[in-house]
Design an enzyme around this catalytic site. Structure first.
Site, PDB file in Angstrom:
ATOM      1  N   GLY A 216     -13.376  40.326  33.302  1.00  0.00           N
ATOM      2  CA  GLY A 216     -12.747  40.329  34.437  1.00  0.00           C
ATOM      3  C   GLY A 216     -12.035  39.323  34.853  1.00  0.00           C
ATOM      4  N   THR A 269     -11.136  44.333  19.283  1.00  0.00           N
ATOM      5  CA  THR A 269     -12.428  45.218  19.428  1.00  0.00           C
ATOM      6  C   THR A 269     -13.273  45.417  18.312  1.00  0.00           C
ATOM      7  OG1 THR A 269     -13.189  47.394  20.300  1.00  0.00           O
ATOM      8  CG2 THR A 269     -10.995  47.338  19.391  1.00  0.00           C
ATOM      9  N   ASP A 271     -15.188  47.531  18.068  1.00  0.00           N
ATOM     10  CA  ASP A 271     -15.858  48.728  17.823  1.00  0.00           C
ATOM     11  C   ASP A 271     -14.648  49.724  17.113  1.00  0.00           C
ATOM     12  OD1 ASP A 271     -17.990  48.474  19.371  1.00  0.00           O
ATOM     13  OD2 ASP A 271     -17.293  49.243  21.086  1.00  0.00           O
ATOM     14  N   TYR A 427     -26.079  41.822  18.391  1.00  0.00           N
ATOM     15  CA  TYR A 427     -25.441  40.411  18.737  1.00  0.00           C
ATOM     16  C   TYR A 427     -25.442  39.501  17.702  1.00  0.00           C
ATOM     17  CZ  TYR A 427     -25.598  41.947  23.752  1.00  0.00           C
ATOM     18  OH  TYR A 427     -25.264  42.438  24.793  1.00  0.00           O
TER      19      TYR A 427
END
Length: 530
Positions: A216, A269, A271, A427
């Protein structure tokens, strides 16, 4: 390329006039190599020939009517600053490039998005090939660059930072480079640091984000105000889907204000869910590190009676890490990903498959992506949907939920003793340094981003398309999420490897999946047309 021209009959036409009228007038659009001709007969037949580029661009690439060539071009600063001067690229004078035969990429070099085609196919979508250009639009001593990292951690972030700094300094002689600390919000705070090759010398050996990161905090007006106030003219933004959307907004505001600022995105990313590019950096490292967790689970469960191991890997919306880690390991009995719905009870369900494997092997290993089965978990826990600062849905722990469901079923329903082992390395995986393969990949991404910015391109991201690095419009990589396609061969290879059920039982189940993918394509088309 060799052009072969044949003639039927005994009389030869005037070859020079034929070539001049049919080929050489197109040379501005796409220069031909030397033609090798063989004499045979009268009517001309060109076996191979170059086609024109179908695009309207600033450097002479023009449109052909019928070959289906589409160039999805990236913006250039001269689009809104037409009088911007250019300078000879200093790269040729550097020690590294002094003996390179072809230092600069031609303005007409493009990379095809689709390389598997059929006879008669349209040429399709292409992107500009990445690399250094002969002319640059920034003087080295006038460049003030900044680098920012946003979103979650990923192996390779520090390598990208290091190589942007070293690339700017070593290749172009740029000395004024700022690091924006703490993500987008760092732009409108005092969180900055000066970056030099010495400062970033060994950061690639560390995990995490050297400049720190956050989710954000994007305020386009504030960010561009800060860029303008600081005199920054090159911005390198490392981040995923949401971050790249923010980079697109920054570019649009820069263009609206008419600022000479190049905005370059480096997609990040873990992913592997960024569209268009072959893969994202850090993915190979994540798959490799996941092997340790899977191997540990396998050792645990084969050492006890009826051992069932569950390994939860990252993958919010896309199951690439789980799928490729499973294919690489061979000790996994079942892989569950967000794209593939599954069910627990009844014929063809997960419980039935687990019982079958325990009877056969006395143990089994399940790999599950963190985004799989979220609807099941939410229903079971009566949880409402919440989102993080980036707008991503906060996921419930499907690994713990599935562990409990399996334990309850076999203990209370089947009256079987089982030994459950649950490993969550998510993590640990994203916090490690990148491996050798990803280090090389990060270097190419960083250097090509620098070349693109120096050449005056802006509002672009960089990445490999069919193993060739290209400049891609940022909007192109953010309009769609890259997901595992259940109807493609790679998922079929996994099912063949694990011999697990597809969970697509009942009439119309496969059709439902195909309908979902068709609807996804339609939605993507709507998104790109807005």
């Amino acid at each position: 390329m060799e052009a072969s021209i044949s003639f039927l009959g005994s009389t030869k036409p005037n070859l020079s006039s034929f070539i001049s009228s049919n080929v050489l007038h197109r040379r501005r659009d796409f220069p031909l190599p030397a033609l090798k001709l063989k004499k045979v007969s009268v009517l001309p037949r060109i076996v191979h020939r170059n086609s024109l580029i179908r695009a309207q661009c600033s450097d002479g690439l023009r449109a052909a009517e019928d070959d289906g060539f589409v160039l999805e071009d990236v913006p250039h600063l001269t689009r809104f600053l037409p009088d911007l001067p250019s300078y000879p690229n200093p790269l040729k004078e550097t020690q590294a490039y002094a003996i390179v035969k072809r230092t600069f990429v031609s303005s007409e070099d493009v990379v095809a998005q689709n390389i598997v085609v059929q006879k008669g196919s349209k040429r399709g979508v292409h992107f500009r090939r990445a690399g250094p250009r002969e002319r640059v639009y920034f003087r080295s001593d006038e460049v003030k660059a900044c680098i920012v990292t946003c979103g979650g951690l990923c192996p390779g972030i520090n390598t990208v930072i290091r190589e942007i700094v070293c690339g700017l300094n070593n290749m172009y002689g740029v000395n004024n480079i700022l690091g924006i600390q703490g993500g987008y919000k760092g732009f409108y705070s005092t969180n900055t640091m000066t970056l030099t090759p010495k400062v970033v010398n060994d950061i690639h050996k560390r995990g995490g984000a050297f400049l720190q990161t956050s989710r954000g905090g994007h305020d386009t007006a504030k960010i561009v105000d800060n860029i303008q106030d600081r005199g920054i003219n090159q911005v390198y933004i490392i981040g995923g889907d949401g971050t790249q959307k923010g980079a697109e907004k920054i570019y649009q505001e820069v263009e609206r204000r008419g600022l000479q600022v190049a905005v370059s995105g480096i997609p990040k990313t873990i992913d592997n869910d960024i569209a268009v590019i072959d893969k994202s950096f850090g993915f190979d490292t994540a798959v490799e590190e996941a092997q340790r967790a899977i191997n540990a689970a396998h050792v645990e469960v084969e050492s006890v009676e009826n051992g069932v191991g569950i390994v939860k890997l990252m993958g919010r919306y896309s199951g690439f890490i789980a799928m490729i880690a499973t294919l690489a390991n061979r000790d996994v009995d079942c892989c569950l990903i967000p794209e593939s719905p599954f069910f627990l009870e009844g014929k063809g369900g997960l419980f039935e498959f687990i019982e079958q494997r325990l009877k056969e092997n006395r143990h089994m290993v399940i790999v599950i992506a963190e985004g799989a089965g979220q609807d099941y978990v939410a229903q079971s826990m009566r949880a409402s949907e919440t989102k993080d600062a980036s707008g991503n849905r906060l996921l419930l722990d499907v690994g713990l939920w599935l562990t409990q469901q399996i334990k309850d079923h076999f203990t209370n329903v089947r009256k079987m003793m089982i030994n459950m082992k649950y490993i969550d390395p998510t993590y640990m995986i994203r916090a490690i340094p990148s491996n050798a393969s990803d280090n090389v990949y990060c270097t190419l991404l960083a250097q090509n981003a620098v070349h693109g910015a120096m050449a005056g391109y802006s509002g672009f991201t960089v990445g490999p398309v069919n193993s060739r690095h290209a400049y891609i419009p940022i909007s192109r990589v953010t309009e769609v999420t890259n997901t595992v396609k259940l109807t493609d061969r790679m998922w079929a290879r996994l099912l063949a490897s694990t011999n697990q059920p597809s969970f697509l039982t009942g009439e119309g189940a496969l059709q439902n999946v195909m309908d979902m993918e068709t609807q996804e394509k339609i939605d993507n088309m709507k998104t790109s047309s807005i």
